[in-house]
Design a protein around this motif. Structure first.
Motif, PDB file in Angstrom:
ATOM      1  N   MET A 176      65.798  55.230 160.432  1.00 36.66           N
ATOM      2  CA  MET A 176      64.904  56.329 160.773  1.00 36.66           C
ATOM      3  C   MET A 176      65.287  57.570 159.965  1.00 36.66           C
ATOM      4  SD  MET A 176      64.396  55.909 164.894  1.00 36.66           S
ATOM      5  CE  MET A 176      66.153  56.105 165.253  1.00 36.66           C
ATOM      6  N   PRO A 177      64.872  57.650 158.706  1.00 36.03           N
ATOM      7  CA  PRO A 177      65.274  58.781 157.871  1.00 36.03           C
ATOM      8  C   PRO A 177      64.559  60.076 158.272  1.00 36.03           C
ATOM      9  CG  PRO A 177      63.722  57.396 156.693  1.00 36.03           C
ATOM     10  CD  PRO A 177      64.054  56.681 157.971  1.00 36.03           C
ATOM     11  N   LEU A 178      65.203  61.194 158.011  1.00 36.06           N
ATOM     12  CA  LEU A 178      64.648  62.503 158.332  1.00 36.06           C
ATOM     13  C   LEU A 178      63.319  62.703 157.615  1.00 36.06           C
ATOM     14  CD1 LEU A 178      65.383  65.346 159.653  1.00 36.06           C
ATOM     15  CD2 LEU A 178      66.061  65.987 157.349  1.00 36.06           C
ATOM     16  N   GLY A 179      62.277  63.011 158.383  1.00 35.40           N
ATOM     17  CA  GLY A 179      60.980  63.290 157.788  1.00 35.40           C
ATOM     18  C   GLY A 179      60.098  62.083 157.574  1.00 35.40           C
ATOM     19  N   ASP A 180      60.495  60.912 158.078  1.00 33.62           N
ATOM     20  CA  ASP A 180      59.635  59.739 157.909  1.00 33.62           C
ATOM     21  C   ASP A 180      58.294  59.911 158.610  1.00 33.62           C
ATOM     22  OD1 ASP A 180      60.607  59.539 160.493  1.00 33.62           O
ATOM     23  OD2 ASP A 180      61.072  57.414 160.378  1.00 33.62           O
ATOM     24  N   ILE A 181      58.211  60.866 159.537  1.00 33.69           N
ATOM     25  CA  ILE A 181      56.957  61.133 160.237  1.00 33.69           C
ATOM     26  C   ILE A 181      55.855  61.594 159.288  1.00 33.69           C
ATOM     27  CG2 ILE A 181      57.464  63.556 160.781  1.00 33.69           C
ATOM     28  CD1 ILE A 181      56.210  63.010 163.561  1.00 33.69           C
ATOM     29  N   MET A 182      56.235  62.074 158.102  1.00 34.60           N
ATOM     30  CA  MET A 182      55.235  62.483 157.112  1.00 34.60           C
ATOM     31  C   MET A 182      54.344  61.310 156.696  1.00 34.60           C
ATOM     32  SD  MET A 182      54.907  65.599 156.129  1.00 34.60           S
ATOM     33  CE  MET A 182      55.725  67.204 156.132  1.00 34.60           C
ATOM     34  N   SER A 183      54.799  60.096 156.915  1.00 38.58           N
ATOM     35  CA  SER A 183      53.990  58.929 156.565  1.00 38.58           C
ATOM     36  C   SER A 183      52.702  58.871 157.384  1.00 38.58           C
ATOM     37  CB  SER A 183      54.795  57.642 156.762  1.00 38.58           C
ATOM     38  OG  SER A 183      55.130  57.456 158.126  1.00 38.58           O
ATOM     39  N   TYR A 184      52.673  59.581 158.527  1.00 35.67           N
ATOM     40  CA  TYR A 184      51.490  59.544 159.387  1.00 35.67           C
ATOM     41  C   TYR A 184      50.333  60.384 158.865  1.00 35.67           C
ATOM     42  CZ  TYR A 184      54.051  56.971 162.947  1.00 35.67           C
ATOM     43  OH  TYR A 184      54.743  55.985 163.623  1.00 35.67           O
ATOM     44  N   ILE A 185      50.606  61.269 157.917  1.00 36.60           N
ATOM     45  CA  ILE A 185      49.502  62.057 157.365  1.00 36.60           C
ATOM     46  C   ILE A 185      49.298  61.803 155.869  1.00 36.60           C
ATOM     47  CG2 ILE A 185      49.732  63.891 159.085  1.00 36.60           C
ATOM     48  CD1 ILE A 185      51.039  65.619 156.872  1.00 36.60           C
ATOM     49  N   GLU A 186      50.199  61.015 155.269  1.00 39.37           N
ATOM     50  CA  GLU A 186      50.085  60.713 153.834  1.00 39.37           C
ATOM     51  C   GLU A 186      49.067  59.597 153.621  1.00 39.37           C
ATOM     52  OE1 GLU A 186      49.916  60.735 150.217  1.00 39.37           O
ATOM     53  OE2 GLU A 186      51.421  62.164 150.970  1.00 39.37           O
ATOM     54  N   LYS A 187      48.090  59.848 152.763  1.00 34.49           N
ATOM     55  CA  LYS A 187      47.037  58.878 152.511  1.00 34.49           C
ATOM     56  C   LYS A 187      47.361  57.925 151.352  1.00 34.49           C
ATOM     57  CE  LYS A 187      43.148  61.593 154.343  1.00 34.49           C
ATOM     58  NZ  LYS A 187      43.928  61.988 155.464  1.00 34.49           N
ATOM     59  N   ARG A 188      48.240  58.333 150.454  1.00 34.71           N
ATOM     60  CA  ARG A 188      48.582  57.486 149.314  1.00 34.71           C
ATOM     61  C   ARG A 188      49.593  56.424 149.752  1.00 34.71           C
ATOM     62  NH1 ARG A 188      49.932  62.737 145.788  1.00 34.71           N
ATOM     63  NH2 ARG A 188      50.574  63.292 147.917  1.00 34.71           N
ATOM     64  N   ALA A 189      49.250  55.171 149.494  1.00 35.52           N
ATOM     65  CA  ALA A 189      50.015  54.042 150.036  1.00 35.52           C
ATOM     66  C   ALA A 189      51.476  54.054 149.600  1.00 35.52           C
ATOM     67  CB  ALA A 189      49.356  52.723 149.637  1.00 35.52           C
ATOM     68  N   LEU A 190      51.744  54.336 148.323  1.00 40.97           N
ATOM     69  CA  LEU A 190      53.121  54.302 147.828  1.00 40.97           C
ATOM     70  C   LEU A 190      53.959  55.419 148.439  1.00 40.97           C
ATOM     71  CD1 LEU A 190      52.731  53.324 144.053  1.00 40.97           C
ATOM     72  CD2 LEU A 190      53.671  51.944 145.916  1.00 40.97           C
ATOM     73  N   LEU A 191      53.385  56.615 148.533  1.00 37.13           N
ATOM     74  CA  LEU A 191      54.131  57.720 149.149  1.00 37.13           C
ATOM     75  C   LEU A 191      54.332  57.493 150.639  1.00 37.13           C
ATOM     76  CD1 LEU A 191      53.026  61.101 147.520  1.00 37.13           C
ATOM     77  CD2 LEU A 191      55.308  60.091 147.602  1.00 37.13           C
ATOM     78  N   LYS A 192      53.332  56.909 151.289  1.00 33.94           N
ATOM     79  CA  LYS A 192      53.477  56.581 152.716  1.00 33.94           C
ATOM     80  C   LYS A 192      54.682  55.661 152.925  1.00 33.94           C
ATOM     81  CE  LYS A 192      49.718  55.750 155.140  1.00 33.94           C
ATOM     82  NZ  LYS A 192      49.735  56.626 156.339  1.00 33.94           N
ATOM     83  N   LEU A 193      54.780  54.628 152.082  1.00 37.82           N
ATOM     84  CA  LEU A 193      55.908  53.702 152.171  1.00 37.82           C
ATOM     85  C   LEU A 193      57.216  54.412 151.844  1.00 37.82           C
ATOM     86  CD1 LEU A 193      57.031  50.834 152.487  1.00 37.82           C
ATOM     87  CD2 LEU A 193      56.503  50.454 150.067  1.00 37.82           C
ATOM     88  N   TYR A 194      57.193  55.303 150.849  1.00 35.92           N
ATOM     89  CA  TYR A 194      58.391  56.048 150.449  1.00 35.92           C
ATOM     90  C   TYR A 194      58.921  56.876 151.626  1.00 35.92           C
ATOM     91  CZ  TYR A 194      61.381  59.086 147.586  1.00 35.92           C
ATOM     92  OH  TYR A 194      62.444  59.770 147.060  1.00 35.92           O
ATOM     93  N   TYR A 195      58.020  57.594 152.309  1.00 33.84           N
ATOM     94  CA  TYR A 195      58.438  58.400 153.456  1.00 33.84           C
ATOM     95  C   TYR A 195      59.042  57.527 154.550  1.00 33.84           C
ATOM     96  CZ  TYR A 195      55.955  62.502 151.636  1.00 33.84           C
ATOM     97  OH  TYR A 195      55.536  63.568 150.884  1.00 33.84           O
ATOM     98  N   LYS A 196      58.440  56.380 154.791  1.00 32.43           N
ATOM     99  CA  LYS A 196      58.958  55.490 155.830  1.00 32.43           C
ATOM    100  C   LYS A 196      60.365  54.994 155.499  1.00 32.43           C
ATOM    101  CE  LYS A 196      54.586  53.694 157.641  1.00 32.43           C
ATOM    102  NZ  LYS A 196      53.730  52.485 157.779  1.00 32.43           N
ATOM    103  N   LEU A 197      60.595  54.728 154.225  1.00 36.93           N
ATOM    104  CA  LEU A 197      61.885  54.175 153.810  1.00 36.93           C
ATOM    105  C   LEU A 197      62.969  55.234 153.651  1.00 36.93           C
ATOM    106  CD1 LEU A 197      60.717  51.594 151.123  1.00 36.93           C
ATOM    107  CD2 LEU A 197      61.557  51.106 153.425  1.00 36.93           C
ATOM    108  N   PHE A 198      62.599  56.392 153.072  1.00 39.30           N
ATOM    109  CA  PHE A 198      63.613  57.370 152.665  1.00 39.30           C
ATOM    110  C   PHE A 198      63.468  58.740 153.314  1.00 39.30           C
ATOM    111  CE2 PHE A 198      62.756  54.647 148.838  1.00 39.30           C
ATOM    112  CZ  PHE A 198      63.890  53.848 148.978  1.00 39.30           C
ATOM    113  N   GLY A 199      62.351  59.023 153.980  1.00 40.30           N
ATOM    114  CA  GLY A 199      62.119  60.345 154.527  1.00 40.30           C
ATOM    115  C   GLY A 199      61.628  61.315 153.468  1.00 40.30           C
TER     116      GLY A 199
END
Length: 252
Positions: free
Chosen positions: A1-24
């Motif tokens: 659960m990296p810091l800021g992974d919640i940003m994936s909930y508003i990111e529309k670009r698939a690669l960045l969404k995955l990036y936030y989930k993995l790394f915050g």
């Protein structure tokens, strides 16, 4: 659960969404600070995160404790972002309140069991008045968790960067903090330095000299791991940050 992974909930670009989930979020020093303060956090019922921005650490607080927290921030745009993130992620335990130090007029006195004040005091001219206000919000014997930069901070991060983000002082020594906290009715329970000199060199590269966005995205996961490892094996007076836990010992 990296810091800021919640940003994936508003990111529309698939690669960045995955990036936030993995790394915050790729905000290097935020991850270092969170790693420094999380050891001091207790599972208490009434909590506040003051000067919390869009709530990155408040959301992490809920993850690790399961408790609710008031996320207090003066910037309405950051409040709006935080509320959108909470809504999209279905998180109901983070309540956003628009308020600011040193007064915090919307918060209840003698109400909280635990307050986070993470890299806020260096932005506030009235640091003593702010701590006295926070004293009035806490119950006797309950805790305040602080992170602040040391005077080494601008040497690595750069004065231009420090001024840009609103620092009104270079930082605090532990002696400065002991005096301030004593005058405002607190006693330090424990403390440690963070962002040691090795991590500081990476922060210097990241914040003082800057890197192209794509380079940041690629390098961030590796630098984050290295900085957290470095901080776990050494600290000292050359560090850029101090984290501490204090308790309210008297009313002022």
């Amino acid at each position: 659960m990296p810091l800021g992974d919640i940003m994936s909930y508003i990111e529309k670009r698939a690669l960045l969404k995955l990036y936030y989930k993995l790394f915050g979020v790729p905000a290097l020093h935020s991850h270092i600070r969170w790693n420094a303060i999380r050891r001091y956090i207790d599972k208490k019922d009434k909590n506040a995160d003051i000067g919390a921005g869009w709530g990155a650490m408040s959301f992490e607080f809920v993850k690790i404790t399961g408790k609710s927290i008031d996320c207090v921030e003066p910037d309405p745009k950051l409040i709006q972002l935080g509320r959108k993130l909470a809504s999209n992620a279905g998180i109901k335990k983070v309540r956003f309140i628009e308020d600011s130090l040193p007064k915090l007029s919307k918060l209840k006195r003698n109400h909280y069991d635990q307050i986070l004040l993470i890299d806020v005091l260096e932005h506030v001219k009235e640091d003593l008045e702010s701590l006295i206000t926070i004293n009035s919000l806490l119950k006797m014997g309950d805790t305040l968790i602080i992170s602040v930069p040391t005077p080494n901070y601008p040497k690595y991060f750069g004065y231009d960067f420090a001024n840009k983000i609103g620092h009104v002082r270079d930082g605090y020594t532990i002696e400065d903090l002991e005096k301030l906290l004593h005058r405002s009715g607190f006693e330090i329970i424990e403390y440690h330095y963070h962002t040691n000199f090795l991590s500081s060199y990476f922060c210097e590269l990241w914040y003082k000299y800057g890197l192209p966005s794509l380079v940041r995205i690629v390098l961030f996961p590796f630098l984050k791991v290295l900085c957290i490892l470095f901080d776990s094996v050494g600290e000292g007076i050359r560090s850029c940050g101090i984290a501490l836990k204090a308790k309210k010992v008297r009313n002022v």
